[in-house]
Write a protein that holds these residues in place. Sequence first.
Motif, PDB file in Angstrom:
ATOM      1  N   SER A  84      40.407 -56.093  38.492  1.00 46.73           N
ATOM      2  CA  SER A  84      40.594 -56.952  39.891  1.00 46.73           C
ATOM      3  C   SER A  84      41.585 -57.908  39.848  1.00 46.73           C
ATOM      4  O   SER A  84      42.553 -58.130  40.767  1.00 46.73           O
ATOM      5  CB  SER A  84      39.267 -57.377  40.420  1.00 46.73           C
ATOM      6  OG  SER A  84      38.266 -56.034  40.772  1.00 46.73           O
ATOM      7  N   HIS A  94      44.961 -58.146  41.839  1.00 48.36           N
ATOM      8  CA  HIS A  94      45.311 -59.195  42.561  1.00 48.36           C
ATOM      9  C   HIS A  94      46.570 -59.975  42.296  1.00 48.36           C
ATOM     10  O   HIS A  94      47.355 -60.224  42.971  1.00 48.36           O
ATOM     11  CB  HIS A  94      44.184 -60.513  42.438  1.00 48.36           C
ATOM     12  CG  HIS A  94      44.227 -61.417  43.437  1.00 48.36           C
ATOM     13  ND1 HIS A  94      43.569 -62.558  43.216  1.00 48.36           N
ATOM     14  CD2 HIS A  94      45.078 -61.671  44.575  1.00 48.36           C
ATOM     15  CE1 HIS A  94      44.149 -63.547  44.176  1.00 48.36           C
ATOM     16  NE2 HIS A  94      44.530 -62.759  45.133  1.00 48.36           N
ATOM     17  N   ASP A  95      46.933 -60.120  40.988  1.00 50.37           N
ATOM     18  CA  ASP A  95      48.188 -60.457  40.643  1.00 50.37           C
ATOM     19  C   ASP A  95      49.393 -59.761  41.192  1.00 50.37           C
ATOM     20  O   ASP A  95      50.425 -60.169  41.585  1.00 50.37           O
ATOM     21  CB  ASP A  95      48.095 -60.670  38.836  1.00 50.37           C
ATOM     22  CG  ASP A  95      49.361 -61.556  38.437  1.00 50.37           C
ATOM     23  OD1 ASP A  95      49.455 -62.571  38.804  1.00 50.37           O
ATOM     24  OD2 ASP A  95      50.436 -60.662  37.988  1.00 50.37           O
ATOM     25  N   THR A 117      35.758 -63.632  43.131  1.00 46.74           N
ATOM     26  CA  THR A 117      36.195 -64.766  44.111  1.00 46.74           C
ATOM     27  C   THR A 117      36.226 -66.222  43.240  1.00 46.74           C
ATOM     28  O   THR A 117      37.073 -67.063  43.590  1.00 46.74           O
ATOM     29  CB  THR A 117      35.067 -64.700  45.179  1.00 46.74           C
ATOM     30  OG1 THR A 117      35.318 -63.485  45.812  1.00 46.74           O
ATOM     31  CG2 THR A 117      35.546 -65.868  46.136  1.00 46.74           C
ATOM     32  N   ILE A 125      41.058 -53.723  46.472  1.00 50.04           N
ATOM     33  CA  ILE A 125      40.258 -53.658  45.268  1.00 50.04           C
ATOM     34  C   ILE A 125      39.180 -52.517  45.772  1.00 50.04           C
ATOM     35  O   ILE A 125      38.566 -51.732  44.849  1.00 50.04           O
ATOM     36  CB  ILE A 125      39.607 -54.989  44.878  1.00 50.04           C
ATOM     37  CG1 ILE A 125      40.819 -55.714  44.586  1.00 50.04           C
ATOM     38  CG2 ILE A 125      38.657 -54.738  43.813  1.00 50.04           C
ATOM     39  CD1 ILE A 125      40.597 -57.100  44.062  1.00 50.04           C
ATOM     40  N   VAL A 136      43.447 -58.590  49.854  1.00 43.09           N
ATOM     41  CA  VAL A 136      43.463 -57.894  48.534  1.00 43.09           C
ATOM     42  C   VAL A 136      42.033 -57.347  48.254  1.00 43.09           C
ATOM     43  O   VAL A 136      42.086 -56.558  47.582  1.00 43.09           O
ATOM     44  CB  VAL A 136      44.013 -59.001  47.226  1.00 43.09           C
ATOM     45  CG1 VAL A 136      42.850 -59.931  47.189  1.00 43.09           C
ATOM     46  CG2 VAL A 136      44.177 -58.028  46.117  1.00 43.09           C
ATOM     47  N   LEU A 137      41.072 -58.073  48.700  1.00 41.74           N
ATOM     48  CA  LEU A 137      39.471 -57.441  48.629  1.00 41.74           C
ATOM     49  C   LEU A 137      39.487 -56.250  49.126  1.00 41.74           C
ATOM     50  O   LEU A 137      38.764 -55.301  48.208  1.00 41.74           O
ATOM     51  CB  LEU A 137      38.675 -58.355  49.132  1.00 41.74           C
ATOM     52  CG  LEU A 137      37.345 -58.007  49.116  1.00 41.74           C
ATOM     53  CD1 LEU A 137      36.717 -57.813  47.279  1.00 41.74           C
ATOM     54  CD2 LEU A 137      36.342 -59.156  49.737  1.00 41.74           C
ATOM     55  N   GLU A 167      46.244 -63.306  52.185  1.00 44.34           N
ATOM     56  CA  GLU A 167      45.747 -63.575  50.804  1.00 44.34           C
ATOM     57  C   GLU A 167      44.508 -62.816  50.487  1.00 44.34           C
ATOM     58  O   GLU A 167      44.039 -62.312  49.442  1.00 44.34           O
ATOM     59  CB  GLU A 167      45.348 -65.148  50.857  1.00 44.34           C
ATOM     60  CG  GLU A 167      46.698 -66.028  50.869  1.00 44.34           C
ATOM     61  CD  GLU A 167      47.341 -66.191  49.504  1.00 44.34           C
ATOM     62  OE1 GLU A 167      46.851 -65.758  48.278  1.00 44.34           O
ATOM     63  OE2 GLU A 167      48.505 -66.432  49.321  1.00 44.34           O
ATOM     64  N   GLY A 219      38.987 -66.214  40.327  1.00 39.26           N
ATOM     65  CA  GLY A 219      40.184 -66.429  40.811  1.00 39.26           C
ATOM     66  C   GLY A 219      40.484 -67.655  41.296  1.00 39.26           C
ATOM     67  O   GLY A 219      41.447 -68.337  41.318  1.00 39.26           O
ATOM     68  N   TYR A 225      49.477 -57.694  43.752  1.00 38.88           N
ATOM     69  CA  TYR A 225      49.469 -57.692  45.080  1.00 38.88           C
ATOM     70  C   TYR A 225      50.100 -59.113  45.403  1.00 38.88           C
ATOM     71  O   TYR A 225      50.880 -59.254  46.359  1.00 38.88           O
ATOM     72  CB  TYR A 225      47.867 -57.626  45.630  1.00 38.88           C
ATOM     73  CG  TYR A 225      47.993 -57.912  47.042  1.00 38.88           C
ATOM     74  CD1 TYR A 225      47.964 -56.983  48.092  1.00 38.88           C
ATOM     75  CD2 TYR A 225      47.462 -59.116  47.702  1.00 38.88           C
ATOM     76  CE1 TYR A 225      48.019 -57.257  49.464  1.00 38.88           C
ATOM     77  CE2 TYR A 225      47.291 -59.587  48.692  1.00 38.88           C
ATOM     78  CZ  TYR A 225      47.347 -58.528  49.863  1.00 38.88           C
ATOM     79  OH  TYR A 225      47.387 -58.956  51.169  1.00 38.88           O
ATOM     80  N   PHE A 226      49.598 -60.226  44.751  1.00 39.18           N
ATOM     81  CA  PHE A 226      49.935 -61.781  45.089  1.00 39.18           C
ATOM     82  C   PHE A 226      51.336 -61.623  44.974  1.00 39.18           C
ATOM     83  O   PHE A 226      52.240 -62.534  45.750  1.00 39.18           O
ATOM     84  CB  PHE A 226      49.269 -62.571  44.283  1.00 39.18           C
ATOM     85  CG  PHE A 226      49.595 -63.979  44.611  1.00 39.18           C
ATOM     86  CD1 PHE A 226      48.987 -64.680  45.566  1.00 39.18           C
ATOM     87  CD2 PHE A 226      50.584 -64.678  43.900  1.00 39.18           C
ATOM     88  CE1 PHE A 226      49.196 -65.813  45.994  1.00 39.18           C
ATOM     89  CE2 PHE A 226      50.904 -65.865  44.231  1.00 39.18           C
ATOM     90  CZ  PHE A 226      50.323 -66.660  45.330  1.00 39.18           C
TER      91      PHE A 226
END
Length: 266
Positions: A104, A108-109, A176, A161, A157-158, A154, A179, A111-112
Amino acid sequence: MHPILEIFIKIFSISAVHYFVIAGLPFIVFYKFLTNWFANNKIQKREADIKDFKREILHSMQTTAVLVVIGYLALYTPLKNHTLIYTDLNAYPSWWITASLVISLVIHDTYFYWMHRLLHHKKLFKLAHLVHHQSTNPSPWSSYSFHFIEAWTEGAVLFIIIFLIPVHPLTVMLFTVIGFMINVYGHLGYEIAPKQLRNSFLFEVLNTSVHHNLHHSKFKGNYGLYFRVWDRLMGTEHPDYVKEYDRIQQNRFGTNLQQAADQSEA
């Protein structure tokens, strides 16, 4: 009170407490009680203003509310039935909780990085991302200081996932919290990485507080969240990063870490 509103208030209250504890404790330590002790760790010598802190906290509460809505949609609505969220801990091996958490964070990285670069487009920057960059000298309070639009991008992204990999609600909670803790470190304004990091393989992979602080002070480059990988692959890492990191660590430890690394290799 309507059940949905009751759940929202409960989750928001818990999330707000998490924010004030996870961001507040480092702020108290580094900006109030032990400021002189950590003087050599400070990345930018100028100080942020109390007005900045108030603005950051206000925007962070807005972001917290948005993230609660996203979490509610993912975990408490019929949408959950179409995701890979599972509630039976025996459905997957116990090690999958940790593995899915790591995956995850990698998702996230990635996606971010690309979302962050997109937000730096001139039009989008002025529309949304400028709010976060008002914190040119970031503090822990700025970790969630986003425009309303960026708060949604922001948190989105959940959704990615939970549609890509099986995750337990425990994993969502850990994702959460952990992160956010890493995010607070990135916005700390102080470098606390151990001396040994510089000469290890992890330095080539992981981001540091200096890495993200440069993004706030220079407004470009260093778009990654947890890792240096995408910035290095795409050539977007700020050219002064390693030099700036070494400067801070030399202030802390009194040695030139790059020279030490070269000597050890020789």
